[in-house]
Each structure stands twice: as structure tokens, then as C-alpha cells.
Design an enzyme around this catalytic site. Structure first.
Site, PDB file in Angstrom:
ATOM      1  N   ASP A 127      50.620  10.968  64.716  1.00  0.00           N
ATOM      2  CA  ASP A 127      51.835  11.721  65.052  1.00  0.00           C
ATOM      3  C   ASP A 127      51.770  13.113  64.441  1.00  0.00           C
ATOM      4  O   ASP A 127      51.863  13.281  63.228  1.00  0.00           O
ATOM      5  CB  ASP A 127      53.064  10.984  64.506  1.00  0.00           C
ATOM      6  CG  ASP A 127      54.354  11.704  64.864  1.00  0.00           C
ATOM      7  OD1 ASP A 127      54.890  11.434  65.952  1.00  0.00           O
ATOM      8  OD2 ASP A 127      54.814  12.561  64.074  1.00  0.00           O
ATOM      9  N   TYR A 148      53.842  21.534  62.696  1.00  0.00           N
ATOM     10  CA  TYR A 148      53.072  21.104  61.513  1.00  0.00           C
ATOM     11  C   TYR A 148      51.843  21.996  61.312  1.00  0.00           C
ATOM     12  O   TYR A 148      51.224  21.968  60.260  1.00  0.00           O
ATOM     13  CB  TYR A 148      52.619  19.637  61.618  1.00  0.00           C
ATOM     14  CG  TYR A 148      53.712  18.619  61.779  1.00  0.00           C
ATOM     15  CD1 TYR A 148      55.061  18.958  61.604  1.00  0.00           C
ATOM     16  CD2 TYR A 148      53.426  17.295  62.100  1.00  0.00           C
ATOM     17  CE1 TYR A 148      56.057  18.013  61.769  1.00  0.00           C
ATOM     18  CE2 TYR A 148      54.429  16.349  62.258  1.00  0.00           C
ATOM     19  CZ  TYR A 148      55.740  16.718  62.103  1.00  0.00           C
ATOM     20  OH  TYR A 148      56.732  15.770  62.279  1.00  0.00           O
ATOM     21  N   LYS A 165      54.816  17.393  69.577  1.00  0.00           N
ATOM     22  CA  LYS A 165      56.227  17.694  69.844  1.00  0.00           C
ATOM     23  C   LYS A 165      56.402  19.181  70.124  1.00  0.00           C
ATOM     24  O   LYS A 165      55.721  20.005  69.494  1.00  0.00           O
ATOM     25  CB  LYS A 165      57.092  17.316  68.623  1.00  0.00           C
ATOM     26  CG  LYS A 165      56.727  15.972  68.001  1.00  0.00           C
ATOM     27  CD  LYS A 165      57.617  15.584  66.852  1.00  0.00           C
ATOM     28  CE  LYS A 165      57.101  14.341  66.138  1.00  0.00           C
ATOM     29  NZ  LYS A 165      56.102  14.599  65.093  1.00  0.00           N
ATOM     30  N   HIS A 173      61.291  17.932  69.808  1.00  0.00           N
ATOM     31  CA  HIS A 173      61.338  17.707  68.361  1.00  0.00           C
ATOM     32  C   HIS A 173      62.780  17.578  67.838  1.00  0.00           C
ATOM     33  O   HIS A 173      63.080  16.694  67.048  1.00  0.00           O
ATOM     34  CB  HIS A 173      60.594  18.847  67.648  1.00  0.00           C
ATOM     35  CG  HIS A 173      60.016  18.459  66.327  1.00  0.00           C
ATOM     36  ND1 HIS A 173      58.836  18.984  65.855  1.00  0.00           N
ATOM     37  CD2 HIS A 173      60.447  17.605  65.376  1.00  0.00           C
ATOM     38  CE1 HIS A 173      58.577  18.452  64.656  1.00  0.00           C
ATOM     39  NE2 HIS A 173      59.534  17.625  64.347  1.00  0.00           N
TER      40      HIS A 173
HETATM   41  P1  NDP Z   1      57.172   9.213  54.598  1.00  0.00           P
HETATM   42  O1  NDP Z   1      58.399   8.391  54.473  1.00  0.00           O
HETATM   43  O2  NDP Z   1      56.035   8.722  55.394  1.00  0.00           O
HETATM   44  O3  NDP Z   1      56.711   9.511  53.093  1.00  0.00           O
HETATM   45  C1  NDP Z   1      55.607  10.292  52.782  1.00  0.00           C
HETATM   46  C2  NDP Z   1      55.568  10.432  51.262  1.00  0.00           C
HETATM   47  O4  NDP Z   1      55.360   9.147  50.658  1.00  0.00           O
HETATM   48  C3  NDP Z   1      54.456  11.333  50.778  1.00  0.00           C
HETATM   49  O5  NDP Z   1      54.947  12.026  49.651  1.00  0.00           O
HETATM   50  C4  NDP Z   1      53.359  10.347  50.360  1.00  0.00           C
HETATM   51  O6  NDP Z   1      52.568  10.890  49.318  1.00  0.00           O
HETATM   52  C5  NDP Z   1      54.181   9.185  49.871  1.00  0.00           C
HETATM   53  N1  NDP Z   1      53.491   7.885  50.062  1.00  0.00           N
HETATM   54  C6  NDP Z   1      52.837   7.462  51.158  1.00  0.00           C
HETATM   55  N2  NDP Z   1      52.349   6.238  51.005  1.00  0.00           N
HETATM   56  C7  NDP Z   1      52.677   5.855  49.757  1.00  0.00           C
HETATM   57  C8  NDP Z   1      52.435   4.688  49.012  1.00  0.00           C
HETATM   58  N3  NDP Z   1      51.741   3.659  49.517  1.00  0.00           N
HETATM   59  N4  NDP Z   1      52.928   4.633  47.742  1.00  0.00           N
HETATM   60  C9  NDP Z   1      53.633   5.652  47.216  1.00  0.00           C
HETATM   61  N5  NDP Z   1      53.900   6.792  47.891  1.00  0.00           N
HETATM   62  C10 NDP Z   1      53.423   6.889  49.157  1.00  0.00           C
HETATM   63  O7  NDP Z   1      57.646  10.670  55.072  1.00  0.00           O
HETATM   64  P2  NDP Z   1      57.281  11.687  56.238  1.00  0.00           P
HETATM   65  O8  NDP Z   1      58.334  12.713  56.240  1.00  0.00           O
HETATM   66  O9  NDP Z   1      55.900  12.177  56.122  1.00  0.00           O
HETATM   67  O10 NDP Z   1      57.439  10.821  57.577  1.00  0.00           O
HETATM   68  C11 NDP Z   1      56.353  10.181  58.230  1.00  0.00           C
HETATM   69  C12 NDP Z   1      55.953  10.932  59.483  1.00  0.00           C
HETATM   70  O11 NDP Z   1      57.053  11.039  60.376  1.00  0.00           O
HETATM   71  C13 NDP Z   1      55.564  12.404  59.255  1.00  0.00           C
HETATM   72  O12 NDP Z   1      54.306  12.562  58.650  1.00  0.00           O
HETATM   73  C14 NDP Z   1      55.679  12.960  60.657  1.00  0.00           C
HETATM   74  O13 NDP Z   1      54.571  12.586  61.433  1.00  0.00           O
HETATM   75  C15 NDP Z   1      56.948  12.259  61.132  1.00  0.00           C
HETATM   76  N6  NDP Z   1      58.165  13.086  60.885  1.00  0.00           N
HETATM   77  C16 NDP Z   1      58.887  13.490  61.984  1.00  0.00           C
HETATM   78  C17 NDP Z   1      60.020  14.241  61.839  1.00  0.00           C
HETATM   79  C18 NDP Z   1      60.782  14.637  63.056  1.00  0.00           C
HETATM   80  O14 NDP Z   1      61.684  15.486  62.943  1.00  0.00           O
HETATM   81  N7  NDP Z   1      60.487  14.084  64.206  1.00  0.00           N
HETATM   82  C19 NDP Z   1      60.506  14.678  60.519  1.00  0.00           C
HETATM   83  C20 NDP Z   1      59.695  14.190  59.404  1.00  0.00           C
HETATM   84  C21 NDP Z   1      58.591  13.423  59.612  1.00  0.00           C
HETATM   85  P3  NDP Z   1      51.023  11.390  49.486  1.00  0.00           P
HETATM   86  O15 NDP Z   1      50.867  11.994  50.846  1.00  0.00           O
HETATM   87  O16 NDP Z   1      50.901  12.374  48.376  1.00  0.00           O
HETATM   88  O17 NDP Z   1      50.164  10.169  49.289  1.00  0.00           O
END
Ligand code: NDP
Length: 276
Positions: free
Chosen positions: A49, A54, A79, A112
Site C-alpha cells: 500500500d 508518500y 492513491k 486518498h
Molecule cells: P501502523 O499502525 O502500521 O504503525 C506503524 C508504527 O508501528 C511504526 O512506528 C512502526 O515502527 C511501528 N511498528 C510496526 N510493527 C511493530 C511491531 N511489531 N512492534 C512494535 N512497533 C511496531 O501505522 P501507519 O500509519 O503506518 O499505517 C499503516 C499503513 O496504512 C501505512 O503505512 C499506509 O500504507 C496506510 N495509511 C493510510 C492512510 C490514509 O490516509 N489512507 C493514513 C496513514 C496510513 P518501525 O517502522 O520503526 O518499525
């Protein structure tokens, strides 16, 4: 049932979408994106995704090419960003995303955010791309029920999916029921509460009972609710860990305990009140 990482949901147009995918919001273009996406593909994820905003579509495309995995085995989402909304500009934005990704088509293209006064025209462009066979499916993101109702009244094709902020603190019950009644899948962004829920005590307790992490419990909660889920990580061990969620099951009681954490609380912007 959610058997393994190849488990799919069937979108209302018959397209199969992996229920667990990999998100790349805030992943730096270049090496960080290439390495993270390659690691995810090695770990078995087949759905990625991304989004124009991004600014890492090039990196996603490079990782796909370097992985050697046939295109048709992958499910790629992007998006259209807010400043590109409108009919002609969306058609152009789609071409630009494809060019950056180095792909001939996307599996899913989303609006988006519901930009007032523009999202209907944007949707007409997505319908055109879909009817012309340029994209396998079209959907929306950050649409409330009232945005979906407005779209239904002013368009021909229903979105296959609504990607929204969704986690135990924001369970989106009304939207989930509405989408369920209209054959629209719900996809969770921020499924780990963008990291905020990792130390939540109820989740930690349930995780320790299963010998799992809170992140794995969170992902499992989404999967068992039949929600499409796309956790993000740039940490190789977490990328693997987040895919190892098919060897345990949350009990009904545990699901209820997690459900009861809902506070209708957002970590991100409200789609009725965003300024970007
Ligand atoms: P998430 O809820 O996926 O959280 C990501 C965070 O959690 C990062 O800081 C990551 O750290 C940490 N993390 C991941 N796995 C673990 C684990 N096993 N243990 C502890 N910490 C962990 O948030 P996102 O906002 O990234 O949402 C996921 C996806 O959704 C996005 O990447 C994007 O593709 C989409 N999205 C879409 C939006 C929209 O408006 N349509 C808005 C926001 C997101 P690290 O990377 O440092 O490991």
C-alpha cells in the site's frame, strides 16, 4: 477463515485482495523503501500500500522489479493525492503514479481523502480508468458514511473498499456495518495505532498468554474481524513478526475484551475536518 498470508478477501467485482498487506507511509524513498518492501516480499506479503503523497512509489517499483516476483502475483495499491483531485488531473495523476512505479496497471486505486467539492469528479475519473481496463479495482479512503452515501447518489460504480483509520481505540462500528450492508470491504490504516497501542495493558496481557507481541494481537484482531490490514514497519524483525499471525487464534472472550477498548478516538485527522 484467515489461514495464512495468502488468505484473500473477494472484492465486490470478484478481484481477490490479500487480507494482510504491507504499508509504506513515512518510509523514505530510495534505500529504505527498497529494502523494506523487498524484506516484506521475502516474508510473504504480496500486497503493498503506497500513495503519490508518500513520495516512495519509485522505491516500491524498484523493490518489485528486484524481487523477481511475477507482477500478477502482487496486489499494488496507490492513491490520488488531494491537490490532484478533479477529473482531468486525476487521470493524469494515475499515469504519473504508474510511471513512478514502473507498472502497467494498479490492482487498486483510491481517492486518498474526500476533498469537498472535488471527490465526485475524482471518482468519475476512477470510473473511467476502471471501465477502460486500466485499473483492476477502485475504492476510497477516509470516507465517512455520509461521503459514501453522497458518492452512491452521484456515481455508477460502488467503491470496492474504504481504507480508514481503524484500531481498537477507533473501532468504526457504524462504518463497518454500513460497508458490510453495501458489499464494501473495510481496510484499516494505522492498525497498530501508529505505534500508540503497543504498550496498552489489556493487549499486553492477551499477547503474553499467547506468547505473542501486542502488534501480532492487534493484527490478529483485525483479521478475525474480516478487516483488510496493512501494518507498516521499516524494521526487518518487525516486518517478519507482523506476518507471523497465522499460528494462533484470539478467543471470543479475548476479541470482546479488545472490542471494549473502543473510545472512538483518532490518532489521525478527521475526514470531516482536515486541512491538507
Ligand atoms: P501502523 O499502525 O502500521 O504503525 C506503524 C508504527 O508501528 C511504526 O512506528 C512502526 O515502527 C511501528 N511498528 C510496526 N510493527 C511493530 C511491531 N511489531 N512492534 C512494535 N512497533 C511496531 O501505522 P501507519 O500509519 O503506518 O499505517 C499503516 C499503513 O496504512 C501505512 O503505512 C499506509 O500504507 C496506510 N495509511 C493510510 C492512510 C490514509 O490516509 N489512507 C493514513 C496513514 C496510513 P518501525 O517502522 O520503526 O518499525
Amino acid at each position: 477463515m484467515v489461514k495464512d498470508i495468502n488468505t484473500t478477501v473477494t472484492l465486490h467485482n470478484g478481484v481477490e485482495m490479500p487480507q494482510l498487506g504491507f504499508g509504506v507511509f513515512k518510509v523514505q524513498n530510495g534505500n529504505e523503501t527498497v529494502e523494506s518492501v523487498k524484506k516484506a516480499l521475502e516474508a510473504g506479503y504480496r500486497s503493498i500500500d503506497t500513495a503519490a503523497i508518500y513520495k516512495n512509489e519509485e522505491g516500491v517499483g524498484q523493490a518489485i522489479r528486484e524481487s523477481g516476483i511475477p507482477r500478477e502475483e502482487l496486489f499494488i495499491t496507490s492513491k490520488v493525492w488531494n491537490s490532484d483531485q478533479g477529473y482531468e488531473s486525476t487521470l493524469q495523476a494515475y499515469e504519473d503514479s504508474l510511471k513512478r512505479l514502473g507498472l502497467e496497471y494498479l490492482d487498486l486505486y483510491l481517492i486518498h481523502w474526500p476533498v469537498k467539492g472535488k471527490y465526485i469528479d475524482t471518482w468519475r475519473a476512477l470510473e473511467k480508468l476502471y471501465k477502460d481496463g486500466r485499473v483492476r479495482s477502485i475504492g476510497v479512503s477516509n470516507f465517512h458514511v455520509h461521503h459514501l452515501e453522497d458518492l452512491f447518489e452521484n456515481s455508477e460504480i460502488k467503491p470496492v473498499i474504504d481504507q480508514v483509520e481503524l484500531h481498537p481505540r477507533l473501532a468504526q462500528l457504524e462504518l463497518r456495518e454500513f460497508c458490510n450492508n453495501h458489499g464494501i470491504k473495510v481496510e484499516a490504516w494505522g492498525p497498530l495505532g501508529q505505534g500508540h497501542l503497543i504498550d496498552e495493558p489489556t493487549l499486553k496481557h492477551i499477547a503474553s498468554k499467547h506468547g505473542k507481541t501486542t502488534a501480532q494481537v492487534l493484527i490478529r484482531w483485525h483479521l478475525q474481524h474480516e478487516i483488510v490490514v496493512i501494518p507498516k514497519s521499516v524494521t526487518p524483525s518487525r516486518i517478519e513478526q507482523n506476518a507471523e499471525v497465522f499460528d494462533f487464534e484470539l478467543s471470543k472472550d479475548e476479541m470482546n475484551q479488545i472490542d471494549s477498548l473502543n473510545l472512538n478516538e483518532r490518532y489521525g485527522a478527521d475526514p470531516d475536518n482536515f486541512n491538507f
